[in-house]
Motif scaffolding. Structure first.
Motif, mmCIF file in Angstrom:
data_model
loop_
_atom_site.group_PDB
_atom_site.id
_atom_site.type_symbol
_atom_site.label_atom_id
_atom_site.label_comp_id
_atom_site.label_asym_id
_atom_site.label_seq_id
_atom_site.Cartn_x
_atom_site.Cartn_y
_atom_site.Cartn_z
ATOM 1 N N ALA A 86 -36.211 -7.452 4.437
ATOM 2 C CA ALA A 86 -37.073 -8.208 3.534
ATOM 3 C C ALA A 86 -38.282 -8.782 4.269
ATOM 4 C CB ALA A 86 -36.284 -9.334 2.863
ATOM 5 N N LEU A 87 -38.159 -8.973 5.574
ATOM 6 C CA LEU A 87 -39.255 -9.529 6.368
ATOM 7 C C LEU A 87 -40.147 -8.454 6.972
ATOM 8 C CD1 LEU A 87 -37.539 -12.457 8.316
ATOM 9 C CD2 LEU A 87 -39.076 -12.603 6.360
ATOM 10 N N LEU A 109 -37.114 -15.997 1.813
ATOM 11 C CA LEU A 109 -36.387 -14.729 1.777
ATOM 12 C C LEU A 109 -36.085 -14.301 0.342
ATOM 13 C CD1 LEU A 109 -33.915 -15.246 4.752
ATOM 14 C CD2 LEU A 109 -35.762 -13.583 4.633
ATOM 15 N N SER A 132 -40.780 -3.976 7.198
ATOM 16 C CA SER A 132 -40.401 -2.643 6.726
ATOM 17 C C SER A 132 -40.194 -1.664 7.876
ATOM 18 C CB SER A 132 -41.488 -2.086 5.788
ATOM 19 O OG SER A 132 -42.738 -2.010 6.466
ATOM 20 N N ALA A 167 -38.541 -6.711 -3.337
ATOM 21 C CA ALA A 167 -39.246 -5.623 -2.647
ATOM 22 C C ALA A 167 -38.282 -4.591 -2.060
ATOM 23 C CB ALA A 167 -40.128 -6.193 -1.538
ATOM 24 N N ARG A 224 -38.638 -12.363 -1.485
ATOM 25 C CA ARG A 224 -38.880 -10.995 -1.025
ATOM 26 C C ARG A 224 -37.803 -10.012 -1.474
ATOM 27 N NH1 ARG A 224 -41.274 -14.455 2.406
ATOM 28 N NH2 ARG A 224 -43.007 -13.730 3.715
ATOM 29 N N ARG A 225 -36.772 -10.506 -2.100
ATOM 30 C CA ARG A 225 -35.632 -9.645 -2.450
ATOM 31 C C ARG A 225 -36.034 -8.483 -3.340
ATOM 32 N NH1 ARG A 225 -32.150 -13.313 -4.129
ATOM 33 N NH2 ARG A 225 -30.642 -13.329 -2.427
#
Length: 297
Positions: A111-112, A164, A114, A170, A167-168
């Protein structure tokens, strides 16, 4: 999160450090194994970090460095992260240190960033590499409040939880299912069969190996070795370990030499050295490792 409990020392209060798991809310269990606080006295600590998952760290006080086998010193300070560790790695802390940390699951790390884990591991990153500047500034401000006695570690945990959680969405649903399947497989036994994983996922073995390298850094057969060694170390670090559990660990390895080799590779210690009091040995607490330590219960 609830107000943090008084700091609990896992070793003698005479030792110059303390480690306390803070737990985590179920709403973020897929992204964070656990939150924790580390505190040290005003002296330098040199230790070895086991091959843990990625850690998002906020230094309230002090600084340090990671010293990978490949050479160099990777700074630990301010808001930063250690990438997923595929083997044990030396580190130093210049005390007094106070750190609030989040032990990230593979999905939390994804999530942080890629970047696949097999391309980015065994090092540190400044917060600016993985978070937008406004979030780094927010965490730095909360760290200052804690340093000035006007804030609490749970405020940092809450902020990280919100960052966090946002961002889930994504994360690709098919990738989430794969990681969940692997985590469930790893949590099923001290030494699970690779074939069991392949038999229970809806993809080819080659695709599973590629995905495993992306999210865990290595193929499933090597992933077992790391998780088995860390779990065995968690058990063997307990001086009151029952004999049947000790035998279960022995049965998971071909022989004693393989057990010693793997535990040294992934924890930086031999089984006999796991009882030596150090900051890293206190982190071999199942409470700090969420679902990945479920098999130890």
């Amino acid at each position: 999160m609830s107000q943090p409990r008084p700091l609990r020392l896992h070793v003698s209060p005479a030792l110059p450090f303390a480690f306390e798991p803070l737990g985590r809310g179920e709403a973020i269990a897929d992204l964070v194994h656990a939150f924790y606080v580390v505190r040290t006295e005003p002296e330098k600590i040199a230790d070895t970090m086991p091959a843990y998952s990625a850690q998002l760290l906020v230094f309230i006080a002090g600084q340090g460095a990671l010293h990978p086998e490949e050479g160099g010193a990777h700074p630990l300070a301010g808001v930063c992260a250690t990438t997923p560790q595929l083997k044990a790695c030396d580190f130093t802390l210049e005390g007094p240190v106070t750190i609030v940390g989040a032990s990230l699951t593979p999905l939390g790390w994804a999530a942080l960033t890629s970047t696949p884990v097999d391309e980015l591991n065994n090092r540190t990153l400044p917060g600016s590499r993985i978070l937008p500047q406004e979030e780094v500034t927010q965490l730095e401000a909360l760290a200052r409040l804690c340093r000035d006695g006007k804030g609490q570690p749970d405020q940092l945990c809450d902020a990280i939880t919100q960052m966090l959680s946002a961002r889930r969405d994504a994360l690709k649903p098919s990738h989430v299912r794969f990681v969940e399947d692997v985590m469930s497989w790893l949590s099923s036994d001290l030494n699970p069969s690779v074939q069991t994983l392949y038999d229970n996922i809806a993809m080819s073995e080659r695709t599973a190996q590629r995905m495993c390298r992306r999210y865990f850094g290595v193929a499933p057969s090597h992933l077992i070795k790391r998780f088995r060694a860390i779990r065995a170390a968690m058990l063997l670090a307990n001086p009151d370990l029952p004999s049947d559990k000790r035998e279960e660990i022995q049965d998971a390895y071909f022989d004693q030499a393989h057990l010693i080799r793997d535990i040294r590779r992934y924890t930086g210690r031999t089984p006999g050295e796991l009882h030596t009091h150090s900051l890293s040995s206190t982190t071999l607490d199942p409470d700090a490792h969420g679902q990945t330590a479920q098999v130890l219960r």
